[in-house]
Write an enzyme that holds these catalytic residues in place. Structure first.
Site, PDB file in Angstrom:
ATOM      1  N   LYS A   1       5.885   1.258   2.233  1.00 34.15           N
ATOM      2  CA  LYS A   1       7.026   1.941   1.593  1.00 34.15           C
ATOM      3  C   LYS A   1       8.018   0.951   0.993  1.00 34.15           C
ATOM      4  CE  LYS A   1       9.953   2.670   5.686  1.00 34.15           C
ATOM      5  NZ  LYS A   1      11.126   1.906   5.286  1.00 34.15           N
ATOM      6  N   THR A   2       8.235  -0.195   1.659  1.00 37.12           N
ATOM      7  CA  THR A   2       9.181  -1.180   1.119  1.00 37.12           C
ATOM      8  C   THR A   2       8.675  -1.724  -0.211  1.00 37.12           C
ATOM      9  OG1 THR A   2       9.849  -1.785   3.370  1.00 37.12           O
ATOM     10  CG2 THR A   2      10.443  -3.310   1.607  1.00 37.12           C
TER      11      THR A   2
ATOM     12  N   ASP B   1      16.128   5.062   1.745  1.00 34.24           N
ATOM     13  CA  ASP B   1      15.046   4.737   2.668  1.00 34.24           C
ATOM     14  C   ASP B   1      15.283   5.453   3.998  1.00 34.24           C
ATOM     15  OD1 ASP B   1      12.817   3.496   3.707  1.00 34.24           O
ATOM     16  OD2 ASP B   1      13.880   1.650   4.242  1.00 34.24           O
ATOM     17  N   GLU B   2      14.206   5.688   4.753  1.00 32.08           N
ATOM     18  CA  GLU B   2      14.300   6.323   6.081  1.00 32.08           C
ATOM     19  C   GLU B   2      15.090   7.632   6.019  1.00 32.08           C
ATOM     20  OE1 GLU B   2      12.455   5.199   8.240  1.00 32.08           O
ATOM     21  OE2 GLU B   2      12.326   3.026   8.177  1.00 32.08           O
TER      22      GLU B   2
ATOM     23  N   GLN C   1       8.218  10.426  11.861  1.00 29.74           N
ATOM     24  CA  GLN C   1       8.963   9.363  12.540  1.00 29.74           C
ATOM     25  C   GLN C   1      10.438   9.719  12.700  1.00 29.74           C
ATOM     26  OE1 GLN C   1       7.751   5.140  11.729  1.00 29.74           O
ATOM     27  NE2 GLN C   1       6.719   6.053   9.967  1.00 29.74           N
TER      28      GLN C   1
ATOM     29  N   ARG D   1       3.379   0.937  15.900  1.00 26.42           N
ATOM     30  CA  ARG D   1       3.986  -0.406  15.815  1.00 26.42           C
ATOM     31  C   ARG D   1       2.900  -1.472  15.943  1.00 26.42           C
ATOM     32  NH1 ARG D   1       7.207   0.909  12.934  1.00 26.42           N
ATOM     33  NH2 ARG D   1       6.163   2.906  13.122  1.00 26.42           N
TER      34      ARG D   1
END
Length: 682
Positions: free
Chosen positions: A33-34, A212-213, A243, A589
């Site tokens: 995503k980044t 973002d997020e 998430q 993770r």
């Protein structure tokens, strides 16, 4: 722009090119995503021709913002000025610096942290638990409630008392020109809401917004974004409903689930190819999260090939568990794995104690993320308090902290008398001492103490003058004048404290070196915005809560406490779907190996309890015999449902499709078969 697109998969490239109107990028864990966000920003500036100053990219942690800025500078070269890419709170801070005067306040305010906030509250009221008051004040501010409105809404006496504390707390902040974390967004929204022209000009300036997020946004942040989009509809949000794990602190999963209700004609792009984890890890993560019904629906697709099966570690109790995990970590370290590539995660912080003891016995270095932050250490807080007083003579809170550090013979009784007299004179402690004669002070405290106070005031003014002339040399003058290192002379951990003070001075000089025009206020505000994740660096294994691990990745992950009551946490107020999302976050993770640990019993809250293995083992398909808990469906024939693209329809029939349910839906005469997880019941 070929060099940008050649690094992107088809879905990422589609997300980059969709730049007009509202766009929802559903980005699964480890799906790049980044890369997508930065590529989209580069595309807007270099290909579409949008000025960098017309873009605004918001995220939640300084760590994420810093990484994005660094990657953006590499991808978008030769810019005369960079695009604004920061956290929500940093945006609020910058905005208030320019516009807080419209509220009749000065722009040299200082941002207080949560520790300062609690100290102020405790001074106002020490009877009601301080954390409860702090939490309620935060809730009031995020709901845009004034103290008056909070009082009217309070139904029980305790909450009326909290509303009164809120009123006094707000008055204290106003009097001392302080703002807290919640103010950074609440006051920004208030300014935009009360000033139509300001809202219009700000929206026109930031004509392309990315967030973002997005699943972590709360109601107030959504309102702020709607104000920023008041003259256009060019908002792109990136997030993952799977998430969404911060419901307890006000995040609204509905913001991402109902994005199409807040912004019209939304286009949805799904990023499902995972570039982080090995296939066995993704298999259990996908299986677990499929049991949630409230989700937009996607599946992580592995791209890194096969790897070791997910390991299940069974132990009799927490001590046995700690010994086994320490042994496994020792084996990894001895095989050449770097310590910083290993992490131990847990749902409940208290579980870390036994693991810490086990690691200590094994001689394994570890860092507890989310423990006592560097800037919260007493010796560092002392230095920060000195700087605060030097930048703001009206900061009584900080003045009282440092008045007798190092010892100047000023006891609590003397300071209380001075504070009372200052309050009656409607002055800050600093200004009261400065304006009072020696004789007046001697009526309150001993002659020696009066002289000490007068000298202390002169010293503060002297160092403040130096600070204005040379910010870089200021810390040397501060140390030479106040001899702050003498505060901890002779204490058992003197060396560690002095090293922390030296580290702080070094951080200060580094900040000024990189920001030569910065003021002391800016330095104070910068360190106040630090988060737990900004501490993740260095050569030690990491231990942290699952919440703190969000956004991080490690080669080898150990998750402890997979028992009913710990993960998932069960009880009043718990949300099983959010617990499942926590499990999903923790699994994803891991890059190379994932170890899930459970025990028969734990010593918890003063007694030993027998425990059941977490249901998540079943749901992830990890039980002996690969027992799978089938999903059920809450849909039935005749139900009205809504789909993100096709709109409202009625269920005509239900059939099984693997572990999912397939619905036959009539959308205004057009019949389609849709998986149940892609629609919601009306």
């Amino acid at each position: 722009m070929k060099n940008i697109f050649e690094k992107l998969n088809n879905a990422q490239a589609e997300a980059v090119r969709e730049f007009e109107g509202p766009v929802l990028i559903l980005a699964g864990a480890g799906s790049g995503k980044t890369t997508t966000i930065i590529s989209r920003l580069a595309y807007l500036i270099k290909e579409v021709g949008i000025a960098p100053s017309n873009t605004l990219t918001l995220t939640f942690t300084n760590k994420a913002a810093k990484e994005m800025r660094e990657r953006a500078s590499m991808m978008i070269e030769n810019l005369s000025y960079p695009p604004l890419l920061c956290t929500f709170h940093k945006f609020g801070l910058l905005f208030l610096k320019f516009h807080i005067h419209l509220l009749g306040r000065k722009n040299n305010f200082v941002v207080i942290d949560s520790d300062d906030k609690k100290r102020i509250i405790k001074k106002i009221n020490s009877e009601i638990p301080t954390p409860l008051i702090a939490s309620e004040i935060s809730r009031y501010k995020n709901s845009l409630l004034t103290p008056d409105e909070a009082y009217k809404q309070a139904e029980v006496y305790n909450y009326q008392q909290i509303a009164k504390v809120y009123e006094e707390y707000e008055a204290y902040l106003l009097e001392n020109n302080l703002v807290d974390f919640d103010d950074l967004i609440a006051l920004t929204y208030r300014l935009l809401n009360e000033n139509e022209e300001l809202a219009k000009s700000t929206s026109q300036r930031y004509s392309y917004i990315m967030v973002d997020e997005y699943q972590d946004t709360n109601e107030l942040q959504l309102k702020l974004l709607q104000k920023l989009c008041s003259t256009h509809n060019n908002i792109c949000v990136v997030g993952d409903d799977d998430q969404s794990i911060y419901g307890w602190r006000g995040a609204h999963i509905r913001n991402i689930m109902e994005f199409d209700q807040d912004f019209k004609d939304v286009r949805v792009v799904r990023l499902q190819e995972n570039y982080r984890s090995r296939e066995p890890i993704l298999k259990v993560a996908n299986a677990l999260i499929e049991h949630n019904r409230s989700r937009l629906g996607k599946k992580l697709i592995p791209t890194r090939g096969n790897g070791e099966d997910v390991a299940i570690l069974y132990s009799n109790d927490e001590n046995d568990e700690a010994r086994k995990i320490a042994k496994k970590i020792s084996q990894l370290l001895n095989s050449g794995v770097s310590a910083q590539n290993i992490a131990i995660l847990y749902r409940v912080n208290v579980l870390s104690r036994s693991i810490e003891e086990g690691l200590n016995r094994a001689g394994i270095n570890y860092k507890l993320v989310g423990g006592l932050r560097f800037y919260d250490r007493a010796e560092v807080k002392d230095l920060i308090s000195y700087i605060r007083v030097i930048t703001n003579f009206n900061d009584d809170f900080s003045f009282k902290r440092i008045a007798n550090k190092p010892k100047r013979g000023l006891g609590k009784a003397s300071l209380d008398k001075i504070e009372l007299a200052a309050t009656e004179s409607q002055k800050s402690i600093f200004n009261y001492i400065k304006s009072s004669s020696q004789e007046v002070l001697e009526d309150l405290v001993k002659s020696k103490n009066a002289k000490t106070l007068k000298k202390f005031i002169k010293d503060i003014e002297s160092v403040a003058k130096i600070a204005k002339e040379s910010t870089y040399d200021f810390v040397d003058a501060m140390e030479a004048t106040f001899r702050t290192k003498e505060i901890y002379a002779g204490v058992a951990d003197e060396m560690e404290r002095l090293l922390n003070m030296d580290e702080f001075y070094a951080l200060f000089r580094d900040f000024i070196k990189n920001n030569p025009e910065a003021s002391l206020d800016e330095f104070l505000n910068e360190i106040t915005l630090q988060s737990d994740q900004d501490e993740v660096e260095g050569e030690s294994i990491y231990m942290m809560s699952i919440h703190a691990s969000k956004g991080l990745e490690f080669d080898h992950i150990f998750i402890i406490g997979l028992e009913e009551g710990f993960l998932p946490l069960i009880g009043e107020g718990s949300d099983l779907e959010e617990e499942r999302r926590l499990g999903y976050v923790s699994f994803t993770r891991a890059k190379e190996t994932l170890t899930l640990s459970h025990v028969d019993s734990r010593f918890y809250k003063g007694r030993r309890s027998e425990l059941q293995k977490s249901r998540f083992f079943n749901e992830a398909g990890l039980c002996e015999g690969s027992l799978i808990v089938e999903k059920n469906t809450a849909f039935k024939k005749g139900d009205l449902v809504r789909h993100k693209i096709f709109g409202t329809g009625r269920v005509n029939g239900i059939s099984k499709s693997g572990r999912e349910f397939k619905l036959n839906i009539n959308f205004a005469g057009t019949k389609r078969e849709i998986l149940a997880s892609f629609v919601e019941k009306l």
